[in-house]
Design a protein around this motif. Structure first.
Motif, PDB file in Angstrom:
ATOM      1  N   ASN A 156       0.815  -1.214   0.000  1.00 49.90           N
ATOM      2  CA  ASN A 156       0.000   0.000   0.000  1.00 49.90           C
ATOM      3  C   ASN A 156       0.850   1.267   0.000  1.00 49.90           C
ATOM      4  N   ILE A 157       1.951   1.247   0.705  1.00 50.61           N
ATOM      5  CA  ILE A 157       2.814   2.428   0.758  1.00 50.61           C
ATOM      6  C   ILE A 157       3.394   2.749  -0.611  1.00 50.61           C
ATOM      7  N   ILE A 158       3.849   1.719  -1.314  1.00 52.77           N
ATOM      8  CA  ILE A 158       4.466   1.999  -2.622  1.00 52.77           C
ATOM      9  C   ILE A 158       3.437   1.983  -3.750  1.00 52.77           C
ATOM     10  N   ASP A 159       2.163   1.852  -3.379  1.00 51.52           N
ATOM     11  CA  ASP A 159       1.058   1.916  -4.338  1.00 51.52           C
ATOM     12  C   ASP A 159       1.203   0.846  -5.422  1.00 51.52           C
ATOM     13  N   ALA A 160       1.597  -0.341  -4.983  1.00 48.82           N
ATOM     14  CA  ALA A 160       1.708  -1.481  -5.903  1.00 48.82           C
ATOM     15  C   ALA A 160       0.407  -2.269  -5.834  1.00 48.82           C
ATOM     16  N   ASN A 161       0.264  -3.254  -6.702  1.00 49.34           N
ATOM     17  CA  ASN A 161      -0.951  -4.061  -6.631  1.00 49.34           C
ATOM     18  C   ASN A 161      -0.697  -5.440  -6.036  1.00 49.34           C
ATOM     19  N   GLN A 162       0.587  -5.798  -5.853  1.00 47.37           N
ATOM     20  CA  GLN A 162       0.884  -7.082  -5.249  1.00 47.37           C
ATOM     21  C   GLN A 162       2.309  -7.102  -4.707  1.00 47.37           C
TER      22      GLN A 162
END
Length: 191
Positions: A156-162
């Motif tokens: 969530n912090i790095i705005d990734a999806n997985q």
């Protein structure tokens, strides 16, 4: 009698010419007074091609350039520093000064945007560090939930999806990577 008629014709021509000159000068004075009061009147109509018509044309050009200056000032006042300047063909003291002002305002706006971006980046880093620090120092009785919280927050912090979390373990005197938590598309997979 001839002298009287010539005199009458000359007086009529002089009267017509002086009336035209006085009326034209009065019109010019009226427009110049309005310009001096800060108004931007419509253009002066030009009907002939004499010296007064040239003065009217110059006043019309001045009025157009002052309207362009007003439009530029309004755009800058609204924060639009991209507005092109077209005052006196961007020459002369006023035209050059406005072009320089626009360049400096653009530079300041760009520097301000960079400062805001840097500030937001610093805030993001500090918040992210605090979040990770609080997770890593939390006391969990179930390590699998701890691993899940770590990978969930990182994704969530790095705005990734997985993301997947691996840890090293010693198995049979060898160091191996073991998958401990996976988070993908808002769902967790606990090991």
């Amino acid at each position: 009698m001839l002298i009287f008629m010539l005199s009458a014709i000359i007086v009529t021509i002089l009267l017509y010419t002086s009336t035209h000159v006085v009326r034209s000068i009065s019109t010019l004075r009226h427009y110049i007074t309005r310009l001096g009061d800060g108004e931007l009147p419509d253009q002066i109509p030009i009907y002939n091609n004499d010296e007064i018509a040239h003065m009217k044309e110059s006043i019309n050009n001045l009025t157009i350039n002052l309207k362009n200056t007003r439009d530029f000032a309004e755009a800058v006042g609204n924060g639009n520093f991209e507005k092109e300047v077209n005052v006196f063909n961007n020459h002369g003291q006023l035209g050059s000064a406005l072009v320089d002002m626009r360049k400096k305002l653009l530079q300041i706006a760009n520097e301000r945007e960079k400062q805001i971006a840097d500030s937001e980046n610093r805030i993001w880093k500090n918040q992210s560090f605090n979040t990770i620090h609080s997770i890593l120092t939390a006391n969990y009785s179930d390590n699998n939930k701890h691993y899940y919280n770590i990978i969930t927050k990182l994704v969530n912090i790095i705005d990734a999806n997985q993301g997947t979390l691996f840890i090293t373990q010693y198995i049979n005197n060898q160091t191996v990577l073991v998958q401990k938590g996976t988070y993908a598309f808002d769902r967790a997979r606990l090991q």
